[in-house]
Design an enzyme around this catalytic site. Structure first.
Site, mmCIF file in Angstrom:
data_model
loop_
_atom_site.group_PDB
_atom_site.id
_atom_site.type_symbol
_atom_site.label_atom_id
_atom_site.label_comp_id
_atom_site.label_asym_id
_atom_site.label_seq_id
_atom_site.Cartn_x
_atom_site.Cartn_y
_atom_site.Cartn_z
ATOM 1 N N HIS A 78 0.715 -1.219 0.057
ATOM 2 C CA HIS A 78 0.020 0.038 0.084
ATOM 3 C C HIS A 78 0.693 1.254 0.025
ATOM 4 C CE1 HIS A 78 -3.524 -2.660 0.755
ATOM 5 N NE2 HIS A 78 -2.604 -3.046 1.738
ATOM 6 N N HIS B 215 8.320 7.366 3.986
ATOM 7 C CA HIS B 215 7.521 8.025 4.770
ATOM 8 C C HIS B 215 6.751 7.449 5.913
ATOM 9 C CE1 HIS B 215 5.016 6.998 1.519
ATOM 10 N NE2 HIS B 215 3.689 7.419 2.265
ATOM 11 N N PHE B 216 6.563 8.283 7.141
ATOM 12 C CA PHE B 216 5.812 7.476 8.099
ATOM 13 C C PHE B 216 4.637 8.551 8.225
ATOM 14 C CE2 PHE B 216 10.393 6.749 8.659
ATOM 15 C CZ PHE B 216 10.371 5.429 9.205
#
Length: 140
Positions: free
Chosen positions: A95, A102-103
């Protein structure tokens, strides 16, 4: 000492870091940049991105990982939600929509807002677990 910064001209997150695309910046360090997500699933939903272009977490130098989580922690505390998710995806099947590590920092204020997660747990035998454990230990 930090690894040399690396960016990709076509990457939307690299463009945000360089200021070529506007953002609602929350925190910036030498190695990380955090901003509000423009498509939030809860108020305060934020994104923390390393200032080094790598598509997947295992490609990112460790010092960038070490910098990103304290930034995520500060944002989670500022959001004030007792419950929250820190989400990091690697690859399209997992996904990942933007191919730059990135978080997501996503508050979960109630059942309706925030991240909705399915967890399709499987029943496995002790023998299967032992086999997987052995394989991973050989590789670690």
């Amino acid at each position: 000492m930090a690894t040399k910064l690396q960016s990709l001209a076509s990457c939307i997150f690299c463009k945000i870091i360089k200021g070529e695309i506007p953002s609602f910046k929350l925190i910036e360090t030498d190695l990380s940049y955090a901003f509000l997500d423009v498509g939030p699933i809860a108020a305060g939903h934020s994104v923390v991105i390393p200032k080094y272009h790598a598509a997947k977490m295992h490609e990112l130098p460790d010092e960038y990982l070490a910098d990103a989580l304290p930034v995520a922690k500060k944002i989670a505390l500022a959001q004030g939600a007792e419950d929250y998710n820190i989400l990091q995806n690697n690859g399209a099947l997992a996904h990942q929509a933007v191919n730059h590590v990135h978080f997501h920092v996503i508050p979960k204020p109630n059942e309706q807002e925030g991240l909705v997660v399915g967890w399709p747990a499987k029943q496995v035998s002790q023998e299967e677990l032992q086999s997987v454990h052995n394989e991973l230990m050989r590789k670690l």
